[in-house]
Design an enzyme around this catalytic site. Structure first.
Site, PDB file in Angstrom:
ATOM      1  N   ARG A  57       0.686  -1.170  -0.047  1.00  0.00           N
ATOM      2  CA  ARG A  57      -0.109  -0.049   0.020  1.00  0.00           C
ATOM      3  C   ARG A  57       0.933   1.347   0.110  1.00  0.00           C
ATOM      4  NH1 ARG A  57      -4.944   0.684   3.475  1.00  0.00           N
ATOM      5  NH2 ARG A  57      -5.305   2.015   1.985  1.00  0.00           N
ATOM      6  N   GLN A  89      -9.876  10.093   7.501  1.00  0.00           N
ATOM      7  CA  GLN A  89      -9.830   8.694   7.893  1.00  0.00           C
ATOM      8  C   GLN A  89      -8.692   8.100   6.966  1.00  0.00           C
ATOM      9  OE1 GLN A  89     -13.672   6.535   8.369  1.00  0.00           O
ATOM     10  NE2 GLN A  89     -14.237   8.359   7.275  1.00  0.00           N
ATOM     11  N   VAL A  91      -5.234   7.330   5.096  1.00  0.00           N
ATOM     12  CA  VAL A  91      -3.683   7.096   5.516  1.00  0.00           C
ATOM     13  C   VAL A  91      -2.809   7.297   4.487  1.00  0.00           C
ATOM     14  CG1 VAL A  91      -4.508   5.187   7.144  1.00  0.00           C
ATOM     15  CG2 VAL A  91      -4.158   4.498   5.086  1.00  0.00           C
ATOM     16  N   HIS A 107      -6.880   7.526  11.493  1.00  0.00           N
ATOM     17  CA  HIS A 107      -6.354   6.176  11.337  1.00  0.00           C
ATOM     18  C   HIS A 107      -5.110   5.872  11.012  1.00  0.00           C
ATOM     19  CE1 HIS A 107     -11.095   5.222  10.439  1.00  0.00           C
ATOM     20  NE2 HIS A 107     -10.703   5.419  11.681  1.00  0.00           N
ATOM     21  N   CYS A 118       8.272   1.564  22.485  1.00  0.00           N
ATOM     22  CA  CYS A 118       8.158   2.955  23.032  1.00  0.00           C
ATOM     23  C   CYS A 118       6.994   3.957  22.530  1.00  0.00           C
ATOM     24  CB  CYS A 118       9.438   3.637  23.102  1.00  0.00           C
ATOM     25  SG  CYS A 118       9.887   4.445  21.307  1.00  0.00           S
ATOM     26  N   GLY A 174     -16.472  11.587   0.932  1.00  0.00           N
ATOM     27  CA  GLY A 174     -15.993  10.496   0.383  1.00  0.00           C
ATOM     28  C   GLY A 174     -15.993   9.232   1.767  1.00  0.00           C
TER      29      GLY A 174
HETATM   30  P1  NAD Z   1     -15.329   3.311   2.308  1.00  0.00           P
HETATM   31  O1  NAD Z   1     -14.525   2.610   1.245  1.00  0.00           O
HETATM   32  O2  NAD Z   1     -16.022   2.407   3.200  1.00  0.00           O
HETATM   33  O3  NAD Z   1     -16.302   4.415   1.474  1.00  0.00           O
HETATM   34  C1  NAD Z   1     -16.020   5.138   0.432  1.00  0.00           C
HETATM   35  C2  NAD Z   1     -17.157   6.144   0.321  1.00  0.00           C
HETATM   36  O4  NAD Z   1     -16.435   7.161  -0.640  1.00  0.00           O
HETATM   37  C3  NAD Z   1     -18.304   5.562  -0.203  1.00  0.00           C
HETATM   38  O5  NAD Z   1     -19.465   6.092   0.327  1.00  0.00           O
HETATM   39  C4  NAD Z   1     -18.378   6.220  -1.753  1.00  0.00           C
HETATM   40  O6  NAD Z   1     -19.690   6.436  -2.127  1.00  0.00           O
HETATM   41  C5  NAD Z   1     -17.471   7.430  -1.769  1.00  0.00           C
HETATM   42  N1  NAD Z   1     -16.827   7.713  -2.963  1.00  0.00           N
HETATM   43  C6  NAD Z   1     -16.309   6.763  -3.706  1.00  0.00           C
HETATM   44  N2  NAD Z   1     -15.823   7.362  -4.724  1.00  0.00           N
HETATM   45  C7  NAD Z   1     -15.853   8.633  -4.645  1.00  0.00           C
HETATM   46  C8  NAD Z   1     -15.728   9.769  -5.027  1.00  0.00           C
HETATM   47  N3  NAD Z   1     -14.936   9.894  -6.431  1.00  0.00           N
HETATM   48  N4  NAD Z   1     -15.870  10.912  -4.951  1.00  0.00           N
HETATM   49  C9  NAD Z   1     -16.588  11.059  -3.677  1.00  0.00           C
HETATM   50  N5  NAD Z   1     -17.155  10.077  -3.016  1.00  0.00           N
HETATM   51  C10 NAD Z   1     -16.555   8.778  -3.478  1.00  0.00           C
HETATM   52  O7  NAD Z   1     -14.135   4.257   2.901  1.00  0.00           O
HETATM   53  P2  NAD Z   1     -14.293   4.881   4.363  1.00  0.00           P
HETATM   54  O8  NAD Z   1     -15.546   5.461   4.763  1.00  0.00           O
HETATM   55  O9  NAD Z   1     -13.194   6.076   4.447  1.00  0.00           O
HETATM   56  O10 NAD Z   1     -13.702   3.686   5.457  1.00  0.00           O
HETATM   57  C11 NAD Z   1     -12.941   2.989   4.806  1.00  0.00           C
HETATM   58  C12 NAD Z   1     -11.662   2.757   5.933  1.00  0.00           C
HETATM   59  O11 NAD Z   1     -10.677   2.174   5.041  1.00  0.00           O
HETATM   60  C13 NAD Z   1     -11.216   3.983   6.341  1.00  0.00           C
HETATM   61  O12 NAD Z   1     -10.939   3.619   7.740  1.00  0.00           O
HETATM   62  C14 NAD Z   1      -9.864   4.465   5.956  1.00  0.00           C
HETATM   63  O13 NAD Z   1      -8.831   4.813   6.913  1.00  0.00           O
HETATM   64  C15 NAD Z   1      -9.513   3.280   5.129  1.00  0.00           C
HETATM   65  N6  NAD Z   1      -8.960   3.570   3.655  1.00  0.00           N
HETATM   66  C16 NAD Z   1      -8.158   4.393   3.471  1.00  0.00           C
HETATM   67  C17 NAD Z   1      -7.885   4.726   2.061  1.00  0.00           C
HETATM   68  C18 NAD Z   1      -6.804   5.731   1.830  1.00  0.00           C
HETATM   69  O14 NAD Z   1      -6.152   6.118   2.608  1.00  0.00           O
HETATM   70  N7  NAD Z   1      -6.950   6.511   0.622  1.00  0.00           N
HETATM   71  C19 NAD Z   1      -8.255   3.942   0.987  1.00  0.00           C
HETATM   72  C20 NAD Z   1      -9.136   2.776   1.371  1.00  0.00           C
HETATM   73  C21 NAD Z   1      -9.427   2.529   2.788  1.00  0.00           C
HETATM   74 ZN    ZN Z   2      11.054   2.680  20.322  1.00  0.00          ZN
END
Ligand code: NAD
Ligand code: ZN
Length: 236
Positions: A57, A89, A91, A107, A118, A174
């Site tokens: 990732r 949320q 990363v 997150h 530590c 998003g």
């Molecule tokens: P999720 O994947 O559960 O939901 C994504 C949401 O984004 C959906 O509601 C969808 O309708 C919307 N979406 C998709 N494409 C879009 C666009 N182009 N424009 C606007 N909206 C759009 O994501 P979540 O709710 O963030 O939960 C997932 C968990 O996984 C989080 O805790 C996060 O930390 C992690 N995660 C992070 C990344 C990253 O850092 N980029 C990627 C995947 C997952």
């Molecule tokens: Zn350490």
């Protein structure tokens, strides 16, 4: 009086930059069982598999660039530095690459490692974990990704709840609302804006003042001008 603006984003914000969302059907995620690679139990069961997953990732985000929605958030934060809180949320590092200041990562961060002895965290860029043998603070070799997994506490949630107490305008971009209680947050906030790609069972759109079901980059200009209007008209 509540007078802050909270911009809260999730994986959908970075989707157009080519980083797969959690529940999307393409990319890295489809080859994995989420609970094996993103849960505390999965980590104790197969540590190496999880570390390898985060290496991939980290590598995956190396060449990714921000989209218009990341730049919009960075601009709004710059325009109203003391009024706007940017919490994500995600990363990835795309808000930072867009120049956004003071981003709170609820997150954790892909680019960081965490010392299990530590609790020191440190930036390793896009390197594989193997390149970093020892914690720079205590010398321990018990290092892992600094991303919160299912089953673990998220220390920054404290910041989220404190911020929500002061928030008059909540902007959600998003996120499916399955990890965070988005409905409750909107319910408690005077004004709220939701931008997702499509309706989702987990989110009650009627709790929001404005709803945009479209790509984050297309909604960004409207959201930016709405924020300006709320501020200019003295609503917040
Ligand atoms: P999720 O994947 O559960 O939901 C994504 C949401 O984004 C959906 O509601 C969808 O309708 C919307 N979406 C998709 N494409 C879009 C666009 N182009 N424009 C606007 N909206 C759009 O994501 P979540 O709710 O963030 O939960 C997932 C968990 O996984 C989080 O805790 C996060 O930390 C992690 N995660 C992070 C990344 C990253 O850092 N980029 C990627 C995947 C997952
Ligand atoms: Zn350490």
């Amino acid at each position: 009086m509540k007078s802050k603006i909270l911009i809260l984003s999730g994986a959908g914000l970075s989707a157009e930059s080519g980083i797969s969302t959690f529940r999307g059907t393409n990319g890295l995620w489809k080859n994995y069982n989420v609970m094996e690679v993103c849960s505390e139990a999965g980590f104790y069961n197969d540590r190496q598999k999880v570390l390898d997953f985060y290496d991939l990732r980290r590598e995956d985000i190396t060449d990714k660039v921000p989209n218009d929605a990341h730049y919009m958030i960075a601009r709004v934060k710059e325009k109203y530095p003391d009024k706007v809180y940017v919490l994500t949320q995600n990363v990835d590092d795309l808000l930072e690459k867009a120049g956004c200041k003071n981003v709170v990562h609820l997150h954790g961060k892909l680019r960081e490692l965490l010392c299990e002895d530590c609790t020191e965290t440190f930036d390793i860029g896009y390197d594989p974990i193997l390149k970093h043998k020892k914690c720079p603070a205590c010398g321990s070799s018990l290092l892992r990704h600094n991303v919160v997994m299912f089953g673990e506490p998220a220390p920054e949630y404290e910041t989220l709840y404190e911020t929500l107490h002061e928030t008059a305008l909540l902007v959600v971009i998003g996120t499916s609302g399955r990890v965070l209680q988005i409905n409750e947050f909107a319910h408690k906030t005077k004004y709220s804006i939701l931008n997702n790609l499509e309706p989702d069972k987990a989110i009650k759109a009627r709790l929001f003042t404005k709803v945009f079901y479209k790509k984050a980059s297309s909604a960004a200009p409207v959201i930016e001008s709405l924020v300006d209007q709320y501020v200019d008209n003295g609503y917040i």
